[in-house]
Design a protein around this motif. Structure first.
Motif, PDB file in Angstrom:
ATOM      1  N   THR A   1     -30.923 -41.473  39.487  1.00  0.00           N
ATOM      2  CA  THR A   1     -31.763 -40.279  39.446  1.00  0.00           C
ATOM      3  C   THR A   1     -32.192 -39.859  40.848  1.00  0.00           C
ATOM      4  O   THR A   1     -32.243 -40.688  41.757  1.00  0.00           O
ATOM      5  CB  THR A   1     -33.018 -40.550  38.583  1.00  0.00           C
ATOM      6  N   LYS A   2     -32.483 -38.583  40.964  1.00  0.00           N
ATOM      7  CA  LYS A   2     -33.146 -38.118  42.176  1.00  0.00           C
ATOM      8  C   LYS A   2     -34.657 -38.068  41.935  1.00  0.00           C
ATOM      9  O   LYS A   2     -35.402 -37.658  42.830  1.00  0.00           O
ATOM     10  CB  LYS A   2     -32.621 -36.736  42.560  1.00  0.00           C
ATOM     11  N   GLY A   3     -35.093 -38.467  40.721  1.00  0.00           N
ATOM     12  CA  GLY A   3     -36.508 -38.405  40.363  1.00  0.00           C
ATOM     13  C   GLY A   3     -37.121 -39.777  40.148  1.00  0.00           C
ATOM     14  O   GLY A   3     -36.841 -40.714  40.890  1.00  0.00           O
ATOM     15  N   SER A   4     -37.930 -39.898  39.102  1.00  0.00           N
ATOM     16  CA  SER A   4     -38.716 -41.105  38.870  1.00  0.00           C
ATOM     17  C   SER A   4     -38.134 -41.958  37.750  1.00  0.00           C
ATOM     18  O   SER A   4     -37.379 -41.478  36.906  1.00  0.00           O
ATOM     19  CB  SER A   4     -40.151 -40.730  38.493  1.00  0.00           C
ATOM     20  N   ALA A   5     -38.549 -43.222  37.718  1.00  0.00           N
ATOM     21  CA  ALA A   5     -38.061 -44.154  36.716  1.00  0.00           C
ATOM     22  C   ALA A   5     -38.586 -43.800  35.332  1.00  0.00           C
ATOM     23  O   ALA A   5     -39.733 -43.378  35.175  1.00  0.00           O
ATOM     24  CB  ALA A   5     -38.492 -45.573  37.074  1.00  0.00           C
ATOM     25  N   GLY A   6     -37.746 -43.969  34.326  1.00  0.00           N
ATOM     26  CA  GLY A   6     -38.184 -43.840  32.947  1.00  0.00           C
ATOM     27  C   GLY A   6     -37.961 -42.474  32.339  1.00  0.00           C
ATOM     28  O   GLY A   6     -37.903 -42.334  31.121  1.00  0.00           O
ATOM     29  N   GLU A   7     -37.827 -41.474  33.166  1.00  0.00           N
ATOM     30  CA  GLU A   7     -37.604 -40.120  32.639  1.00  0.00           C
ATOM     31  C   GLU A   7     -36.115 -39.859  32.505  1.00  0.00           C
ATOM     32  O   GLU A   7     -35.344 -40.125  33.415  1.00  0.00           O
ATOM     33  CB  GLU A   7     -38.217 -39.086  33.586  1.00  0.00           C
TER      34      GLU A   7
ATOM     35  N   ALA B   1     -22.338 -41.106  31.086  1.00  0.00           N
ATOM     36  CA  ALA B   1     -22.342 -39.658  31.310  1.00  0.00           C
ATOM     37  C   ALA B   1     -22.766 -39.378  32.744  1.00  0.00           C
ATOM     38  O   ALA B   1     -23.753 -39.943  33.226  1.00  0.00           O
ATOM     39  CB  ALA B   1     -23.304 -38.986  30.339  1.00  0.00           C
ATOM     40  N   HIS B   2     -21.978 -38.533  33.423  1.00  0.00           N
ATOM     41  CA  HIS B   2     -22.372 -38.035  34.738  1.00  0.00           C
ATOM     42  C   HIS B   2     -23.189 -36.780  34.475  1.00  0.00           C
ATOM     43  O   HIS B   2     -22.651 -35.688  34.335  1.00  0.00           O
ATOM     44  CB  HIS B   2     -21.134 -37.747  35.578  1.00  0.00           C
ATOM     45  N   ALA B   3     -24.496 -36.949  34.384  1.00  0.00           N
ATOM     46  CA  ALA B   3     -25.367 -35.910  33.843  1.00  0.00           C
ATOM     47  C   ALA B   3     -25.445 -34.671  34.731  1.00  0.00           C
ATOM     48  O   ALA B   3     -25.487 -33.543  34.234  1.00  0.00           O
ATOM     49  CB  ALA B   3     -26.755 -36.493  33.608  1.00  0.00           C
ATOM     50  N   ASN B   4     -25.474 -34.874  36.029  1.00  0.00           N
ATOM     51  CA  ASN B   4     -25.552 -33.761  36.971  1.00  0.00           C
ATOM     52  C   ASN B   4     -24.784 -34.130  38.229  1.00  0.00           C
ATOM     53  O   ASN B   4     -24.628 -35.307  38.538  1.00  0.00           O
ATOM     54  CB  ASN B   4     -27.020 -33.462  37.347  1.00  0.00           C
ATOM     55  N   PRO B   5     -24.318 -33.136  38.971  1.00  0.00           N
ATOM     56  CA  PRO B   5     -23.554 -33.435  40.182  1.00  0.00           C
ATOM     57  C   PRO B   5     -24.433 -34.009  41.282  1.00  0.00           C
ATOM     58  O   PRO B   5     -25.641 -33.765  41.323  1.00  0.00           O
ATOM     59  CB  PRO B   5     -22.989 -32.074  40.599  1.00  0.00           C
ATOM     60  N   CYS B   6     -23.818 -34.752  42.179  1.00  0.00           N
ATOM     61  CA  CYS B   6     -24.517 -35.371  43.302  1.00  0.00           C
ATOM     62  C   CYS B   6     -23.847 -34.922  44.600  1.00  0.00           C
ATOM     63  O   CYS B   6     -22.617 -34.815  44.663  1.00  0.00           O
ATOM     64  CB  CYS B   6     -24.433 -36.892  43.147  1.00  0.00           C
ATOM     65  N   TYR B   7     -24.664 -34.666  45.613  1.00  0.00           N
ATOM     66  CA  TYR B   7     -24.151 -34.159  46.887  1.00  0.00           C
ATOM     67  C   TYR B   7     -24.764 -34.935  48.054  1.00  0.00           C
ATOM     68  O   TYR B   7     -25.819 -35.566  47.912  1.00  0.00           O
ATOM     69  CB  TYR B   7     -24.516 -32.683  47.054  1.00  0.00           C
ATOM     70  N   ALA B   8     -24.112 -34.845  49.195  1.00  0.00           N
ATOM     71  CA  ALA B   8     -24.686 -35.404  50.421  1.00  0.00           C
ATOM     72  C   ALA B   8     -26.085 -34.848  50.628  1.00  0.00           C
ATOM     73  O   ALA B   8     -26.329 -33.661  50.401  1.00  0.00           O
ATOM     74  CB  ALA B   8     -23.789 -35.066  51.613  1.00  0.00           C
ATOM     75  N   GLY B   9     -26.994 -35.699  51.037  1.00  0.00           N
ATOM     76  CA  GLY B   9     -28.384 -35.298  51.244  1.00  0.00           C
ATOM     77  C   GLY B   9     -29.280 -35.710  50.096  1.00  0.00           C
ATOM     78  O   GLY B   9     -30.490 -35.852  50.271  1.00  0.00           O
ATOM     79  N   ASP B  10     -28.688 -35.892  48.904  1.00  0.00           N
ATOM     80  CA  ASP B  10     -29.479 -36.377  47.768  1.00  0.00           C
ATOM     81  C   ASP B  10     -29.887 -37.828  48.018  1.00  0.00           C
ATOM     82  O   ASP B  10     -29.089 -38.624  48.509  1.00  0.00           O
ATOM     83  CB  ASP B  10     -28.644 -36.344  46.472  1.00  0.00           C
ATOM     84  N   THR B  11     -31.110 -38.172  47.652  1.00  0.00           N
ATOM     85  CA  THR B  11     -31.541 -39.563  47.715  1.00  0.00           C
ATOM     86  C   THR B  11     -31.509 -40.137  46.300  1.00  0.00           C
ATOM     87  O   THR B  11     -32.210 -39.650  45.410  1.00  0.00           O
ATOM     88  CB  THR B  11     -32.939 -39.676  48.343  1.00  0.00           C
ATOM     89  N   VAL B  12     -30.659 -41.136  46.119  1.00  0.00           N
ATOM     90  CA  VAL B  12     -30.396 -41.696  44.796  1.00  0.00           C
ATOM     91  C   VAL B  12     -31.246 -42.940  44.564  1.00  0.00           C
ATOM     92  O   VAL B  12     -31.287 -43.842  45.398  1.00  0.00           O
ATOM     93  CB  VAL B  12     -28.889 -42.057  44.665  1.00  0.00           C
ATOM     94  N   ARG B  13     -31.945 -42.966  43.444  1.00  0.00           N
ATOM     95  CA  ARG B  13     -32.690 -44.131  42.983  1.00  0.00           C
ATOM     96  C   ARG B  13     -32.125 -44.571  41.639  1.00  0.00           C
ATOM     97  O   ARG B  13     -31.318 -43.848  41.049  1.00  0.00           O
ATOM     98  CB  ARG B  13     -34.175 -43.782  42.802  1.00  0.00           C
ATOM     99  N   ALA B  14     -32.547 -45.720  41.163  1.00  0.00           N
ATOM    100  CA  ALA B  14     -32.017 -46.219  39.895  1.00  0.00           C
ATOM    101  C   ALA B  14     -33.097 -46.913  39.089  1.00  0.00           C
ATOM    102  O   ALA B  14     -34.034 -47.483  39.653  1.00  0.00           O
ATOM    103  CB  ALA B  14     -30.856 -47.173  40.153  1.00  0.00           C
TER     104      ALA B  14
END
Lengths: 342, 342, 342
Positions: free
Chosen positions: C312-318, C274-287
């Motif tokens: 994610t643009k957030g933290s691991a596990g969430e 699932a592509h849960a939310n859109p991603c744009y230039a400037g976003d910092t992607v983590r995994a």
């Protein structure tokens, strides 16, 4: 969490330790094309199979800095993930050309350790060797970096500082097997200047400038599988900027140096190098060179020039201030040997 | 300082002069991949070895514009480093396909010189030939540029203006050796439209747009070893913008034209071309085509379309204002011949 | 105008319909190099011909997601040009490795249709197969997308919703012909963790982040000949931003997962995504990854891990909020099987 590599800290190194670096890499014409897209690289030996054959190679060797970046990139997770600073290079020798289809691996030996007086960091010296799929060493160089300690209270090791050559002596330059510049075509190479036309002390302004882009330096740095966080993650630094991999500046400056050094075909040794100041997207990089020395080589019609290659945001010829320190616009000060037709 | 190439000025050219351009270049699948990353190129003959074999090629020929850019790039240091304007193209013929593994060189002959009335500049006409490693001419075209004089007081040469064809006549189109579209697979090619489906005067809006990026046009321009300063150095122009290489716009428009001209497989001739207005990062480029003419060709089930390809920041079909001048949103007006299945 | 492809609308599909996608594509070392420049990809089987040979491949297979992107890209003009949303993936199987030199084609079968209650859109289910030049299926997967109706008043078809596996069962995983991890070199692969070291439920934070760039995601998306307008044209969306192709995020996250999953060498199945939310230039992607399951495989010293890969643009596990919905910072939730040495 324990599955990921947190990198080595200063106290994890021992003199004599051997580190086999992951990941072996097969290089193809694809990497060469990317290199030509990323840098204005035009040296004829690297650009044309036909030209390369006319001077004794089986096909065009890849730009020597491709080999350097591939090998360097492999060392990052093991040597410089917790590095505070990349301090220097010495005794770099490009022992064999690398061709499309070759697979490179890298190994390093720790040859020196010196804790800093602060007790928070130490200097690690490694000699790194890059090998091809036949186990032949293609590149060897010494690099030293300042690395954080995990535990500031960890006891200091006995200091070992290796004796390093200030530069590779002419007699120690790599042997050029089969290379013969007797049929060298100066028209196709782009300039008429021979080895005898260059004088020690001569300064060459390479004229052109290139404005840096985040997308470009990240493409380059990933291409060499260099994973240092500061190059990719704008949240990793307080200023929100991505630091450009020093090797990107080296390759940009080397490529710009074509204009005036079109016949400095291959880099065969790196004597020393300093990344004098950080480089960021938006900076416009220029380059100038100084002829530091000249040497005869044991290959027909081939000589060597020892060159200082400077990348700068400023003007040609300026390097240090009255205090002896690099001027703030200086990005790179690289001392290397290149081969030139006689 | 004298080691670097300052480029030729108007008074450095002579009618009849032959210029061997540096640097020969071996092209691999790497350049093809970069081309596909830089442009939405999808013409099946260039995309698939299998498709190419089914219509008579030994493998997929590289996109014809790759050959054009590689040859053009080599001429820049000798022809247009001091150019004020790129004025036009004529008599472009793609005489042989170029394949991965080929090495290209370029040579130009000066065929015309005309000093401008200002006395400050002059027009230089060159016929440029690109050759492969077997010495076969793969591409030939005429280009004329306005070049600065070094010395405004230098005496004017006798004016020589070459007679150039307004377009390549059908009878002069390159012979297509071995090409046979009898087994052409329209499903795999992407559209069902045959040569007979296109009518002279028909206008095709290619629908899609691409927003330009500095990182992308610089990658492209360097890939072709084109070193013109204005494309790379944001300090080189008063407005701080980097001018996009006109060839980048040509390739973008040609790739966008797939949508409606998917079967216009290979470019075999360029009749004329004008870079009507400059293009910069941030511009969104669209394309439209007009069918200018149709021709029979001496190859099984192959016909030719003469097409006007327009790159624009505006709408399809609009080209010139009431004053007869290109509208400000027009970037490119290219007149070429492509081969199409019958 | 009628020459261009407006894409299929919901009422243009029929259950059982076969769609041959244009354009076949030959992939070379160039695409591999571009992939390595675009993503921090380092899995040794894909990086080194020598390493690949040591575990039973004839040469390094291309990163499995290259095959996925190439096949997916071909389906865009036929399946998702008028798509409102990419809803899901199932039953993805990487049946054979793809090598440099292979030519891929793609075909889809419509296996389900369901008009939405609004009457404005419908869901189209297709099973897509990618084949190499020998007609061998290299990849097969089901994808469903929400597609606009051309005519809101068009009558609804009978609803057909295919029965899809929630995930590929271990017994249905592709057979690994010739693969043998008995001589697997963990030092060269980069980590020591074996199949037995991973526990179901374990979460791995892959640590590193990459800030997205428009130039990079466009290069990637074009490389796969994916022409969806929203990725390239900043005027196509009201917010003036270019939407990043979901596959770019998949490849970025997969490459980042090397740090902790360096030995998860090949993707052999995609269970869901699932592509849960859109991603744009400037976003910092983590995994981050979660080990969902483990399976035995019928190849020497090879096991499989079923992994949830989250970008994610957030933290691991969430992953999800209290409402059961993806958190706004989640970009991707991918469920796949990878092979790991035992």
């Amino acid at each position: 969490m324990s599955k990921t590599n947190a990198g080595r800290f200063f106290e994890d190194y021992r003199v004599g330790q051997e580190i086999v670096h992951a990941v072996p890499r097969t290089i193809s014409g694809g990497e060469r094309a990317m290199y030509h897209a990323l840098y204005p690289a035009r040296h004829a030996v690297h650009s044309s199979d036909e030209f390369a054959r006319s001077v004794g190679y089986s096909q065009a060797p890849l730009d020597d800095l491709i080999a350097f970046h591939v090998v360097f990139g492999k060392t990052v997770p093991d040597v410089s993930l917790n590095a505070v600073a990349n301090l220097g290079y010495a005794e770099g020798e490009f022992l064999r050309p690398v061709f499309a289809g070759d697979t490179l691996t890298a190994t390093s030996t720790v040859i020196g350790l010196k804790q800093n007086s602060s007790g928070k960091t130490g200097v690690v010296y490694v000699r790194t060797r890059g090998e091809n799929q036949r186990g032949e060493v293609v590149l060897s160089y010494v690099r030293w970096v300042m690395v954080r300690k995990r535990d500031v209270d960890a006891p200091a090791f006995e200091t070992v500082v290796p004796q390093l050559a200030t530069h590779v002596l002419p007699k120690d330059l790599p042997v050029l097997q089969g290379v013969d510049f007797s049929r060298y075509d100066f028209d196709l190479a782009g300039e008429a200047h021979r080895w005898s036309d260059y004088e020690i002390g001569e300064v060459i302004d390479h004229v052109d400038g290139v404005t840096m882009e985040d997308a470009e330096h990240m493409l380059a740095t990933r291409l060499w599988q260099n994973t240092a966080k500061v190059h990719f993650d704008q949240t990793a630094r307080p200023d929100g900027r991505r630091l450009i991999y020093g090797g990107h500046v080296i390759s940009m400056a080397r490529a710009l140096s074509f204009n005036g050094l079109a016949n400095a075909q291959r880099i065969i040794a790196i004597n020393s190098g300093a990344h004098a100041n950080p480089c960021y997207a938006g900076d416009t990089v220029r380059a100038w060179s100084e002829v530091l020395d000249k040497a005869e080589l044991d290959a027909p019609n081939v000589g060597a020039l020892r060159l200082r290659l400077v990348a700068t945001k400023g003007s040609a010829g300026e390097l240090r201030g009255d205090d002896g320190k690099y001027l703030p616009e200086i990005l790179l000060d690289l001392d290397y040997w290149a081969i030139v037709p006689k």
